[in-house]
Design an enzyme around this catalytic site. Structure first.
Site, PDB file in Angstrom:
ATOM      1  CG  LEU A 121      -1.841  -1.033   1.485  1.00  0.00           C
ATOM      2  CD1 LEU A 121      -2.638  -0.779   2.696  1.00  0.00           C
ATOM      3  CD2 LEU A 121      -2.716  -1.265   0.097  1.00  0.00           C
ATOM      4  CG  ASP A 122       0.520   4.286  -3.001  1.00  0.00           C
ATOM      5  OD1 ASP A 122       1.477   3.557  -3.432  1.00  0.00           O
ATOM      6  OD2 ASP A 122      -0.326   4.720  -3.770  1.00  0.00           O
ATOM      7  NE  ARG A 123       4.885   8.961   3.130  1.00  0.00           N
ATOM      8  CZ  ARG A 123       4.234   9.878   3.463  1.00  0.00           C
ATOM      9  NH1 ARG A 123       3.729  10.179   4.509  1.00  0.00           N
ATOM     10  NH2 ARG A 123       4.069  11.022   2.602  1.00  0.00           N
TER      11      ARG A 123
END
Length: 495
Positions: free
Chosen positions: A210-212
């Site tokens: 997942l993106d940050r």
């Protein structure tokens, strides 16, 4: 660890005082008094005369302290600065290019002048040699960069565990924390935080990324075999995924399918746009709820899940056309393909970007229309977008439209992360201010993963920002994925 010589028993504090211009790689925390030679106590190190160490041409350091150097302050999980060596092999796209050109085009953590000085001084080296900034990289080159590392703080919210067995852990990831070490983040990552909690011998095997800024479901295997098995399922598209997003305006009724291709226009900035020559991408959307405006501006939901009402879109519509899209919608998102930033880019293209997206709902970057339906870059050229975005976090603050109210704009600017104008006393690195709360959260959440054949499935609770705001009735949970899956299949095979 560097070879400091047989008579060099030097603490970190002594190193700074005696040789402030020489960077010696030691796995010591900033300001600590750790002896540079293992096994020698504070008394033992005075038994031999102190001599200046003979430094190698290239300095390296394992920088793997235990316990991890966390501390908690001001509502953040923080990491004390430490020395660290980045290592990488020459990538194919780097071949035939000068070393300084690579750092200028692909890394933005530090000013170009810093990288040039580091190359001339040996902190950036190739094949364990100081080669200077104009060295032309070749296949097989091994690049190292030793520096005094300053990690950004992250949220103190815990990593939720939805399920755990002998092979797999299903997490509810908090927003604002990267999955694994990357860029400016190392110990402040999901895998490293879990390691600090489970012991130095524990190894995480993330199965999805997942993106940050994105929160929600992610899988961490306990062994390589389990990681490969789930990774193959995801790669073979035998797993259905659903996200939930909070977007600007009233999203259309029914299932909305977006088939626009996506192109990475700046790998350095992680920026993507809809482009005809991009990679095929398909997403199915469905509005879960719509909440009209009643007040002048949105506020973030409280920990109990209640949020103030959405922004009063009518005010300022002449200067901010996006504000004419009154209220906000909670939207279900099913990515059929898996391109970088796919959901964020498709929602922006449809004219309903994620309300607090610091990139794709940033008026300073995209202008009044926020990049809606601009697949040919006729409204904003790629060069203009890249130039504006590159200033975010440097002299400008990344501000999404959800935080653009006149009353809170200046307040949020003061709280947002950007260069402070100060530098580290030890390494002269420009220091950043703490991030604001809006920079630790994106209203995009990984809600559900399920096997297409019904063998397993996991659903997380709705995040606070997706629950009905105060004074409104609305859904507090999401039904099955039947309609989304049907729309995806129908779009792929109209017959």
């Amino acid at each position: 660890m560097s070879d400091l010589g047989s008579t060099a028993y030097v603490t970190e504090n002594e190193r700074v005082n005696r040789w402030p211009d020489r960077q010696i790689g030691v796995a010591a925390m900033c300001g600590g008094a750790k002896c540079a030679v293992e096994g020698l106590g504070s008394k033992d190190r005075w038994k031999k005369p102190l001599q200046e160490p003979v430094l190698p041409a290239v300095i390296t350091t394992p920088a793997d302290p235990w316990p991890r150097p966390y501390y908690f302050e001001g509502g953040f999980r923080r990491v004390r600065p430490y020395y660290f060596t980045y290592t990488t092999w020459c990538k194919e796209r780097w071949r035939g290019r000068e070393l300084i050109d690579i750092f200028e085009s692909e890394f933005r953590d530090r000013p170009l002048a810093y990288y040039r000085n580091a190359m001339e001084g040996g902190e950036v080296a190739v094949n364990s040699k100081t080669v200077g900034p104009h060295y032309v990289l070749r296949n097989g080159d091994y690049i190292t960069h030793t520096l005094h590392r300053h990690e950004p703080p992250v949220t103190i919210d815990p990593i939720g565990v939805l399920h755990e067995d002998d092979h797999m852990i299903v997490l509810n990831k908090p927003s604002g924390v990267p999955v694994h070490p990357s860029g400016r983040y190392n110990f402040n990552s999901i895998t490293e935080i879990m390691k600090s909690e489970r012991g130095p011998s524990w190894t995480a095997y993330p199965c999805n990324r997942l993106d940050r800024l994105t929160s929600g479901i992610m899988f961490v295997a306990k062994n390589p075999k389990a990681a490969v098995a789930l990774g193959n399922q995801i790669a073979d598209r035998t797993v259905n995924k659903e996200y939930i997003a909070r977007v600007i305006g009233r999203f259309p009724d029914g299932e909305v399918v977006c088939n626009q291709p996506i192109l990475a226009i700046s790998p350095k900035l992680g920026l993507n746009r809809v482009r005809a020559n991009g990679k095929h991408a398909r997403t199915v959307f469905q509005r879960l709820a719509y909440y009209p405006p009643t007040k002048k501006y949105d506020r973030e939901p409280t920990s109990e899940g209640n949020a103030d009402s959405p922004a009063d879109a009518a005010s300022g519509a002449g200067r901010r056309p996006w504000s004419g899209k009154e209220g906000y919608s909670i939207v279900r998102c099913m990515p059929v393909t898996g391109r970088t930033h796919q959901l964020r880019v498709h929602l922006q293209f449809l004219g309903h970007p994620i309300q607090n997206d610091p990139i794709y709902a940033n008026q300073k970057v995209w202008g009044f229309d926020l990049g809606s339906h601009d697949s040919d870059a006729s409204l904003n050229s790629d060069e203009d977008i890249i130039s504006r975005l590159s200033r975010m976090g440097k002299e400008d603050v990344a501000t999404a439209v959800a935080y653009y109210d006149e009353m809170v704009d200046e307040y949020e600017k003061r709280r947002a992360e950007k260069m402070s104008g100060e530098v580290c006393d030890m390494c002269q690195t420009p220091l950043y201010t703490d991030p604001g709360p809006h920079e630790l959260s994106l209203w995009l959440h990984s809600l559900r993963y399920e096997d297409k054949h019904g063998k397993w499935g996991y659903v997380s609770p709705l995040p606070a920002w997706a629950l009905p705001p105060k004074g409104f009735n609305g859904p507090t949970q999401v039904g099955d994925m039947g309609a989304l899956v049907e729309a995806a299949v129908k779009e792929a095979d109209p017959e």
